[in-house]
Scaffold this active site. Structure first.
Site, PDB file in Angstrom:
ATOM      1  N   CYS A  90      -1.462   0.785   7.271  1.00 29.48           N
ATOM      2  CA  CYS A  90      -2.910   0.561   7.387  1.00 29.48           C
ATOM      3  C   CYS A  90      -3.332  -0.729   6.691  1.00 29.48           C
ATOM      4  CB  CYS A  90      -3.699   1.715   6.764  1.00 29.48           C
ATOM      5  SG  CYS A  90      -3.518   3.301   7.585  1.00 29.48           S
ATOM      6  N   ARG A  91      -3.371  -0.696   5.357  1.00 32.39           N
ATOM      7  CA  ARG A  91      -3.945  -1.793   4.583  1.00 32.39           C
ATOM      8  C   ARG A  91      -3.017  -2.986   4.417  1.00 32.39           C
ATOM      9  NH1 ARG A  91      -5.380   1.598  -0.599  1.00 32.39           N
ATOM     10  NH2 ARG A  91      -3.402   2.533   0.043  1.00 32.39           N
ATOM     11  N   SER A  92      -1.783  -2.759   3.992  1.00 37.99           N
ATOM     12  CA  SER A  92      -0.914  -3.906   3.694  1.00 37.99           C
ATOM     13  C   SER A  92      -0.552  -4.731   4.930  1.00 37.99           C
ATOM     14  CB  SER A  92       0.329  -3.482   2.897  1.00 37.99           C
ATOM     15  OG  SER A  92       1.069  -2.487   3.555  1.00 37.99           O
TER      16      SER A  92
ATOM     17  N   ASP B  27      -8.401   3.433   1.190  1.00 38.79           N
ATOM     18  CA  ASP B  27      -7.299   3.838   2.062  1.00 38.79           C
ATOM     19  C   ASP B  27      -7.907   4.557   3.267  1.00 38.79           C
ATOM     20  OD1 ASP B  27      -5.047   4.752   3.351  1.00 38.79           O
ATOM     21  OD2 ASP B  27      -4.184   5.734   1.596  1.00 38.79           O
TER      22      ASP B  27
ATOM     23  N   ASN C   2       2.405   1.483   4.291  1.00 35.72           N
ATOM     24  CA  ASN C   2       2.635   0.216   4.989  1.00 35.72           C
ATOM     25  C   ASN C   2       2.287   0.308   6.476  1.00 35.72           C
ATOM     26  OD1 ASN C   2       5.447  -2.029   5.600  1.00 35.72           O
ATOM     27  ND2 ASN C   2       3.360  -2.563   5.138  1.00 35.72           N
TER      28      ASN C   2
ATOM     29  N   CYS D  75       0.865  -1.180   0.000  1.00 39.07           N
ATOM     30  CA  CYS D  75       0.000   0.000   0.000  1.00 39.07           C
ATOM     31  C   CYS D  75       0.905   1.235   0.000  1.00 39.07           C
ATOM     32  CB  CYS D  75      -0.988  -0.009   1.160  1.00 39.07           C
ATOM     33  SG  CYS D  75      -0.288   0.173   2.813  1.00 39.07           S
TER      34      CYS D  75
END
Length: 156
Positions: A15-17, A125, A13, A10
């Protein structure tokens, strides 16, 4: 055939990944798959930082811990070290193309939601947004991870 090595990417690195990495590890283990997983960001703003607290909270409620993950930036070598590089959104996918060297390895690059039946193409995001946004992003990630695992089970 070699065991899959998957890198989730993401922007920062945090939040999402990390959520995708943690969930993928959990679900692969439950399915008895031998895989390696990591995560990285296309930017370097948060290198060395743990995932955002909201991401850690979502993971904990879902039954896994991502508190030990530390943000890092994606590198050209990742395209050789990993079999799959999975971007959270279109911008991340575009940014990955600029990181990949001319002879940039054999990693398959795709967006996470390309493995999902969801109509969205990009994982939201949630950075700087409400807890609800983190929940929505997690639901998208879960759908994509399930689809990716199904594909990897077929291939291996």
């Amino acid at each position: 055939m070699e065991n899959p090595r998957v890198l989730f990417v993401c922007l920062g690195n945090i939040c999402r990944s990390p959520l995708a990495e943690g969930l993928f590890r959990k679900r692969a283990s439950e399915a008895g798959l031998t895989v390696a997983a990591d995560s990285a960001g296309t930017g370097d703003w948060h290198v060395g930082e743990p995932p955002q607290q909201q991401s850690q909270d979502v993971a904990r409620v879902a039954g896994f811990d991502i508190s030990d993950i530390r943000a890092r930036r994606v590198s050209p070598e990742d395209f050789t070290r990993f079999t799959h590089i999975v971007a959270m959104d279109e911008m991340n996918e575009r940014d990955l193309a600029s990181v990949r060297l001319q002879d940039g390895g054999t990693a398959e690059v795709a967006r996470l939601l390309s493995y999902s039946a969801l109509p969205e193409k990009n994982v939201l995001d949630p950075y700087g947004m409400s807890d609800d946004a983190f929940q929505k992003a997690y639901a998208q990630i879960e759908s994509g991870v399930e689809g990716l695992l199904a594909r990897l089970r077929q291939a291996h």
